[in-house]
Structure formats: C-alpha cells, structure tokens
Motif scaffolding. Sequence first.
Motif, mmCIF file in Angstrom:
data_model
loop_
_atom_site.group_PDB
_atom_site.id
_atom_site.type_symbol
_atom_site.label_atom_id
_atom_site.label_comp_id
_atom_site.label_asym_id
_atom_site.label_seq_id
_atom_site.Cartn_x
_atom_site.Cartn_y
_atom_site.Cartn_z
ATOM 1 N N ALA A 67 0.786 -1.230 0.000
ATOM 2 C CA ALA A 67 0.000 0.000 0.000
ATOM 3 C C ALA A 67 0.822 1.286 0.000
ATOM 4 N N TYR A 68 2.110 1.240 0.313
ATOM 5 C CA TYR A 68 2.905 2.462 0.452
ATOM 6 C C TYR A 68 4.097 2.491 -0.498
ATOM 7 N N ARG A 69 4.302 3.668 -1.091
ATOM 8 C CA ARG A 69 5.449 3.923 -1.956
ATOM 9 C C ARG A 69 6.158 5.180 -1.463
ATOM 10 N N ALA A 70 7.441 5.266 -1.757
ATOM 11 C CA ALA A 70 8.205 6.478 -1.481
ATOM 12 C C ALA A 70 8.817 6.933 -2.791
ATOM 13 N N TYR A 71 8.673 8.221 -3.099
ATOM 14 C CA TYR A 71 9.223 8.802 -4.318
ATOM 15 C C TYR A 71 10.512 9.533 -4.002
ATOM 16 N N TYR A 72 11.513 9.330 -4.863
ATOM 17 C CA TYR A 72 12.778 10.039 -4.681
ATOM 18 C C TYR A 72 13.362 10.465 -6.006
ATOM 19 N N LYS A 73 14.314 11.384 -5.928
ATOM 20 C CA LYS A 73 15.071 11.813 -7.097
ATOM 21 C C LYS A 73 16.526 11.973 -6.685
ATOM 22 N N ILE A 74 17.406 11.989 -7.668
ATOM 23 C CA ILE A 74 18.828 12.183 -7.396
ATOM 24 C C ILE A 74 19.154 13.655 -7.629
ATOM 25 N N VAL A 75 19.695 14.294 -6.586
ATOM 26 C CA VAL A 75 20.025 15.718 -6.639
ATOM 27 C C VAL A 75 21.464 15.900 -6.180
ATOM 28 N N HIS A 76 22.312 16.390 -7.049
ATOM 29 C CA HIS A 76 23.718 16.690 -6.722
ATOM 30 C C HIS A 76 24.409 15.518 -6.020
ATOM 31 N N GLY A 77 24.227 14.326 -6.535
ATOM 32 C CA GLY A 77 24.936 13.161 -6.016
ATOM 33 C C GLY A 77 24.380 12.569 -4.736
ATOM 34 N N SER A 78 23.148 12.933 -4.356
ATOM 35 C CA SER A 78 22.525 12.304 -3.194
ATOM 36 C C SER A 78 21.068 11.997 -3.525
ATOM 37 N N VAL A 79 20.483 11.109 -2.736
ATOM 38 C CA VAL A 79 19.089 10.726 -2.912
ATOM 39 C C VAL A 79 18.243 11.692 -2.094
ATOM 40 N N GLN A 80 17.258 12.312 -2.722
ATOM 41 C CA GLN A 80 16.362 13.219 -2.002
ATOM 42 C C GLN A 80 14.952 12.662 -2.090
ATOM 43 N N PHE A 81 14.371 12.342 -0.935
ATOM 44 C CA PHE A 81 13.007 11.839 -0.917
ATOM 45 C C PHE A 81 12.049 12.991 -1.018
ATOM 46 N N VAL A 82 11.055 12.819 -1.882
ATOM 47 C CA VAL A 82 10.107 13.874 -2.184
ATOM 48 C C VAL A 82 8.804 13.672 -1.428
ATOM 49 N N GLN A 83 8.265 12.445 -1.425
ATOM 50 C CA GLN A 83 7.023 12.191 -0.714
ATOM 51 C C GLN A 83 6.742 10.702 -0.585
ATOM 52 N N PHE A 84 5.833 10.386 0.332
ATOM 53 C CA PHE A 84 5.296 9.044 0.483
ATOM 54 C C PHE A 84 3.865 9.081 -0.037
ATOM 55 N N ILE A 85 3.418 7.982 -0.617
ATOM 56 C CA ILE A 85 2.020 7.914 -1.019
ATOM 57 C C ILE A 85 1.437 6.588 -0.556
ATOM 58 N N GLN A 86 0.141 6.608 -0.308
ATOM 59 C CA GLN A 86 -0.576 5.377 -0.011
ATOM 60 C C GLN A 86 -1.385 5.041 -1.252
ATOM 61 N N VAL A 87 -1.195 3.844 -1.752
ATOM 62 C CA VAL A 87 -1.834 3.414 -2.983
ATOM 63 C C VAL A 87 -3.196 2.824 -2.651
ATOM 64 N N GLU A 88 -4.199 3.271 -3.400
ATOM 65 C CA GLU A 88 -5.539 2.715 -3.244
ATOM 66 C C GLU A 88 -5.598 1.376 -3.965
ATOM 67 N N ARG A 89 -6.104 0.379 -3.293
ATOM 68 C CA ARG A 89 -6.250 -0.930 -3.937
ATOM 69 C C ARG A 89 -7.613 -1.012 -4.601
ATOM 70 N N ILE A 90 -7.644 -1.571 -5.787
ATOM 71 C CA ILE A 90 -8.892 -1.750 -6.508
ATOM 72 C C ILE A 90 -9.262 -3.228 -6.456
ATOM 73 N N ASP A 91 -10.434 -3.487 -5.928
ATOM 74 C CA ASP A 91 -10.929 -4.857 -5.859
ATOM 75 C C ASP A 91 -11.321 -5.303 -7.274
ATOM 76 N N LYS A 92 -10.924 -6.483 -7.659
ATOM 77 C CA LYS A 92 -11.200 -6.979 -9.012
ATOM 78 C C LYS A 92 -12.703 -7.051 -9.306
ATOM 79 N N HIS A 93 -13.540 -7.181 -8.265
ATOM 80 C CA HIS A 93 -14.968 -7.351 -8.468
ATOM 81 C C HIS A 93 -15.723 -6.024 -8.506
ATOM 82 N N GLU A 94 -15.028 -4.896 -8.399
ATOM 83 C CA GLU A 94 -15.703 -3.611 -8.343
ATOM 84 C C GLU A 94 -15.964 -2.990 -9.706
ATOM 85 N N TYR A 95 -15.354 -3.478 -10.750
ATOM 86 C CA TYR A 95 -15.554 -2.822 -12.049
ATOM 87 C C TYR A 95 -16.592 -3.456 -12.858
#
Length: 95
Positions: A67-95
């Motif tokens: 359910a959780y992801r972390a987004y990052y980018k590389i800035v001047h030779g280091s890893v910079q974390f930008v944000q965390f997100i919670q992913v919504e799960r889609i139930d296969k039977h809902e569509y």
Amino acid sequence: MINTVEFTDQVEKQLKKLPKHIVINFQNWVEDVEERGLFETRKTPSYHDEPLKGKLKGLRSIRLSKAYRAYYKIVHGSVQFVQFIQVERIDKHEY
C-alpha cells in the motif's frame, strides 16, 4: 557512489504519521543505501525500485509495502526523498 539520503520537509512530516512498520522498512532502505550505495540497493528485488512515467517522470519509487510507496530523485549526487504515497487498492470485483 551515491550513499547519502536527504529528506524534504514534507517527508519529515509524513514520516511522523506513517505506520511503524512502514517507517522501519524505509529506515532499512536508507541504511542499505548508506552502506552499499544506491545502485547496489536498487538490485534488491524486494524494494521494487523503478522509474516513474508520465507527470512523475524523473522520479523513482520504492515499495515499502503493498500500500505504500516512497518517491525520490537524485540531486547533486545524493538521494532526495520527495514524498510518500498510499496506494488505493482496486478490488477486481468492483468494475
């Protein structure tokens, strides 16, 4: 070798609100980067480190759980974390 990890102010705030097991997974990833370097850590299959597409092109994400992801980018030779997100799960039977 990239082995420095930085956090934006937004990430610092989000870390305080995330479930404990997500924070622990994130801390483990940060420790891996600091010890082995970013490029070696990316090879670890359990992190699912992948580049993003579309509007988020230029960022990468790691999976901290199903359910959780972390987004990052590389800035001047280091890893910079930008944000965390919670992913919504889609139930296969809902569509």
